[in-house]
Structures are given as C-alpha cells and as structure tokens.
Write an enzyme that holds these catalytic residues in place. Sequence first.
Site, short mmCIF file in Angstrom:
data_model
loop_
_atom_site.label_atom_id
_atom_site.label_comp_id
_atom_site.label_asym_id
_atom_site.label_seq_id
_atom_site.Cartn_x
_atom_site.Cartn_y
_atom_site.Cartn_z
N HIS A 114 -4.24 8.01 -1.96
CA HIS A 114 -5.65 8.31 -2.25
C HIS A 114 -6.61 7.35 -1.55
O HIS A 114 -7.78 7.64 -1.40
CB HIS A 114 -5.90 8.36 -3.77
CG HIS A 114 -6.04 7.02 -4.42
ND1 HIS A 114 -4.98 6.35 -5.00
CD2 HIS A 114 -7.12 6.20 -4.59
CE1 HIS A 114 -5.40 5.21 -5.50
NE2 HIS A 114 -6.70 5.08 -5.26
N ASP A 125 1.57 9.21 -4.91
CA ASP A 125 0.42 8.50 -4.34
C ASP A 125 0.93 7.38 -3.43
O ASP A 125 0.94 6.20 -3.79
CB ASP A 125 -0.43 7.93 -5.49
CG ASP A 125 -1.78 7.44 -5.00
OD1 ASP A 125 -2.09 7.68 -3.81
OD2 ASP A 125 -2.49 6.81 -5.80
N SER A 143 -6.37 -0.53 -5.37
CA SER A 143 -5.48 0.58 -5.05
C SER A 143 -4.77 0.42 -3.72
O SER A 143 -5.36 -0.06 -2.75
CB SER A 143 -6.28 1.88 -4.99
OG SER A 143 -6.38 2.41 -6.27
N1 ARG Z 1 -7.89 3.95 -8.27
C1 ARG Z 1 -8.35 2.63 -8.29
C2 ARG Z 1 -8.64 2.16 -6.82
O1 ARG Z 1 -8.72 3.01 -5.98
C3 ARG Z 1 -7.41 1.71 -8.94
C4 ARG Z 1 -7.57 1.85 -10.44
C5 ARG Z 1 -6.73 1.01 -11.17
N2 ARG Z 1 -7.23 1.02 -12.53
C6 ARG Z 1 -6.62 0.42 -13.51
N3 ARG Z 1 -7.18 0.50 -14.69
N4 ARG Z 1 -5.54 -0.15 -13.37
O2 ARG Z 1 -8.91 1.02 -6.57
#
Ligand code: ARG
Length: 685
Positions: free
Chosen positions: A477, A529, A628
């Site tokens: 993503h 992912d 992420s």
């Molecule tokens: N999807 C988020 C990013 O792109 C990471 C989220 C992680 N969240 C969590 N509560 N661990 O950075």
Amino acid sequence: MLRLSLLLLLLSHSTSSMLLGWVESPGYPTGYLPHSSLNWSRCASKGHTLSIRLIHLDLEDSHNCENDAVKVFSDGNLISILCGEREYEDLQSTVNPYLLSSPGGCLSLLFHSDYSNAKRHTGFRGFYTIQDFDECEEDPNNGCTQFCHNYIGGYRCSCRHGYHLDRDRQTCTVSCSRDLSGKKRGDISSPSWPGSYAENANCQYNLSVEAHLQLELHFSDIFDVEQSPDGQCIDTLRIETPSGTLGSFCGQTPPPSPFLTHANQVQIHFISDGFGTNKGFSFHFKTRDKVCPAVATAHSALTPQQPEYVRGQLVTVTCDVGYVVNTQTIQTQSPEYEATCQSTGTWTPSYTCEPVDCGFPGIPKDGILQLVGSDSPETQYQAQIQFNCTSKYYRLEGDDTYTCSDSGEWISVNGKTEMPKCTAVCGKPETSTLSAGRILGGQNAKLGEMPWQLLIKSPRRGGASLINDQWAVTAAHVVERFEEASLQLYGGMVDGRIQASVMDSEKIIIHPGYPKETSGVERTNFDNDIALIKFTSRVNFGPNLLPICLPEKGRGVSENELGTVSGFGMTDKVRKSALLKYAHIAVYSHDECNRTPNLSEQSDKAMTFTNNMFCAGASGKDSCEGDSGGPFILPMLSGVGGPYSLTGIVSWGRYCRTGDNKGYYTKVGNYVDWIKNTIETVETS
Ligand code: ARG
C-alpha cells in the site's frame, strides 16, 4: 772500440734482432738538468717484438723513484720504473729481459727529473732492437694442430700425409664427407677404419632414397668412439632425420641393429677432437618399406595396438583423458579420430591432442565474487581456480575451489558444476545494542543499530527493509499507484534530514494477491500487503547499511513473542519523526487480532484479518502512520546481536493516537518463496 765490441756481444744474444737506434737522457753523458724530460715511443711491426736494452743508468735515487725516474710502458702498461745507479751487469740480468713489447705492440719510455739535484748525474742510455716473434716456439695459442713453421713476421701451419689444412688454416683434418644420395645399399665407416680414426675429423655422410622407403642401418660389433669416464661423448656419431636427431652415440656399444631410421633422408655426422686413438665405427645400410610408428601424436593411443603399421592400415587415435582432438583449424570436443598409414610412414590426417580448455568460468560481472590470484587464470585440463568474496559483508556460498575436468567443465571439490555465489551476510548489525511508543512510545535508534531500515519520503512516507544489495521489501500500500514511478529510498542514517545513501528504484513489484483498490471506497482488505523494490544499482554495504534476513519459509509468530518495530513515522509528538525510532512490542493472540478495529473514526467498515497477517503492540507502544512498509524483526533487538529476520511489515491499524496499541503486520514467512522467485525471475530475465 770497447763500446762497439760490447754492442756486438749484446746483439749476438739473439741473432735475428736488428738495432734500430738509441735512446738517452737529455744532456747525456755530461748530465741532465733539473726539470728535464723525455717522452719516447716506438712500435713493433706485425709478428715482431721490440726490446730496449739499457747499458747505463745514473739517476738521482729516491724512494719509489719519486724524484727522477725512467718509466717503461708496454702497450700503455707500466712494466718498469728505474732510478739511482745501476751496474751494467745488473741492468743486463734484472732489467733488460723485461723491457720487451708484445708481438706487434708498442714500448714507450718516459724520463723526467725534478727541480734540484744535490749532485750532477750522467743520466741513462740504451738501444732498442726489433726481432722476429717466434709464434711456433713462444705462442702456445698458435693453433697449428700438427706442424708449425715460423718465418720473419709470421708463421704457417702444415699437416702430415693424409691430412689437409681446414679453412681456419690451422686445423689438420681429413676428407671424409660423402654424398651417397640415391644409393640403396652400401657401407660407411670412420676414416682409416679398421685403423684408428683421424683427429679433428668432421665427416658428413648424406643418404637419400625414395620417399616410401626408409633407411635401415646395421652396425658392426666393433664400435669404439671416444667417451669420457663419466659417459659424456668426447667424439660423437649423430644420425639426423627430418624428424629429429638420434644420438649422440659413443663408447664401446654400437647402436642397436637393425637401426630403423623411419626416414628416407638421413645425415650421419662424425666429429672427433684432436686427441685419442679409437677405432671408430662401421655400418652397412639398406632400405625397407616405411612403416607408420605406434605413436600418431603426443597424448594419445592407437587401436588396434601394434608395434608398427603398414601402408593403408586404419587406426583409431584416442586422446588421453583430459585431451581432445585439434584439427589445427578447430579444437573439437571429441577425444578421437581415425587415421590411415601412408606409404611415407606418416599418419593422415595428422591431428594433435590438446588439453581440454574449460575457459573462463561464468561468474557475475559485479566484481563481488572474484578469482583468487590472477584475473586470467590457467584454464586447461586440471587447472585449479579458487574464489572468494571481495567484501566482508558477503559470504561465499558453495565451494571455493574448482578444477578443470576432462569434460571441459569446472568441477568443485564436492562435485558441483554451478559456480559459488557471494551472498550478503544478513541480520547482523556491526553496531551492538546495549539495552532497550507509535513508534509511539519508541526510543531513538543509534546509527548502525538497524542498518537495514530504509526511508521513503515521497510520494508517500513509509519504511522499507534492505534484504540484499539490490532489493528492498516494503508494504504494497506504500507504493500502490506509484509502481511506474521512480522512487528514492534513503538508508544508512538515523536522522532523515541527513542525506546518507540514496537508492533509486528500477522496478517495483506489488504482490499479485494484494486486492486492487476501488476508487472512492476506503480499503478494508490489506491481504498480501507486500512489495519488492529493485534498485538501479548495487548498494555498497557498510556498518550503517546492511541487509536483514528473510525469515524461514512459513515462519509464523506466537502469542506474546517479542519483536522490534522501527520507523520514521508519527510519534506521540510529531507527525513525521526526523529520527529513527523503535519499540519492542508483543504479538497478540489470534482471537485478539480477529477483533479488528475500524480503520478510522469515520469508517465503520469491518476490516479483513487473514492468515497472512499478525498483530502486535504493547502498552503505549505501536507503529504508526508513516511507519508502513518498515520492519518488524525477530528476535527483539538486544545485546545478543541477532541474526535478526524480517518477520513482519508494518501494514495497517487504527489511527495510532487513539491508543488501542494494536498494529497489523504482513506475515513475511508466507512470502519467502514469492520473494525469492520474483527476484530470481527479474535477475535472470
Ligand atoms: N498504514 C499506516 C502507514 O501507512 C500504518 C498504520 C499502522 N497503525 C497502527 N496502529 N499500527 O503508515
């Protein structure tokens, strides 16, 4: 009157000498003055010598004749230095015999007096003569091997009956060379056979018959060619054929009879020196049909095996192990060929057997795997090569030593034919961790503590992990919609504001199972992912830039297992952390993970939890927006120092400041094959 009779007496010593003149000091006999000098020089004609005979000497005496002196030189070399008073008899016996030039050489005489003389001295007087040089008597190097005749100004050599002078006009030799070309049979023996052979003989006998015949020699049993006690030939008998020299032969044993020369053209050389009385040799020659030899070429064998072969016979020539046929135009891979015996006693075709050549081994040109020693190694049969890796950040995988085999392949000590590889050493930071959030509740990483951590700043902030010198792993993503873009990844630093190593992406590969997004609809499924990024060039590993290991295939996680998550994402205080942070978090149970949160306050859509995910966190500690794609490693970062492996990838979770401390991670163990196969496919395409 007295002087004249004296002179006659002197000259009578050598009747052939001729008086040429006198040499005396200035003012003789009244006496020489201070600072007077004389420089005299004469040369003998060819074959003659010049001598000086002093009859009077009265000079001031001094130590080493430093004051007044007469010096005599022969061809520039000082031969006598004289001063003081000398009696005539004394001069005649101790000085005059030495005042002699070499044949054709020159004598010079230097006289000088210094500034003062306490008493007046009369000086010196002598005469000089030229006389013939008797080369025969006096020159041991005159070169005449038999007779020497001296004449005035030279000499001449002559020979006994039966000998004549050689071209050097000194050596007496015999005429013994004979051309027997065309004769199919006959006898040849050393000069004067059966008497002892002549000195200084240099005989050459030429034999030549039709091409399909060969000459065969039958030596008589009496054979006596001078040999030194240590077996060296003093006089020699040699048999020369177009394919080489046979012999030298000497001593008391004749060469084996019949002696097959395998040649239709043969030259026999017999050479003797100036001494000795030996009988020599004798042989009868005749012809027979040529046969082909039992060896067609080096490093091969013939089938059928016979001592010799007749015209028209067909054989198989098989090269020895490790050798292949070379037709002179091509080096074949074949170990054998067929050949026919020709009437000329040769095999046709006449190919050679050359060692198999394994060639330069096929190794990547990246320069990491290298040959030990030479860059252009020996590559023929049985040559050995050895490999190592140029950098300590790589380990040689496979065998290090290979040998060129008879099949033309490089084979390792353990029988492998594929070349070894240099694989990056993974998961072992050089900088040790002494103790231990989003990276919430996290702490600052030290430089080199997590050298695999990479940062993507844009178009979307995220993390990634270096897995070898040309590839990184991130979350799908993070790079979705940017697959065609060229991204920059930053590594080797713990402060995102400091420019350390920059890697450019060459290829971005999103896992094919990652669900396509539907525009306008918020994503509820982060299954698969994971994405791979290939760099445009290899990175140079260093203490702050090193890869993390992939987990074992299928490696899952178990409840309460502790790992470390890291990133430059949101912290308790800021949205984007300048510094790399990390936190130790624990894996939650499957049931806990299955209670998926809503992704955001606005969304009440249920999120999908799959077997390709796990979730983890700890009180006040979680990954966060911007983390992420970054690593969750096992075991937990500690003083043990690894090896660490990339067990999870930061994937999703509830907006982290809401404080549920539950982040979802891609289970990398499920993708080990996909990662390896994808890299392999790209690298070999
Ligand atoms: N999807 C988020 C990013 O792109 C990471 C989220 C992680 N969240 C969590 N509560 N661990 O950075």
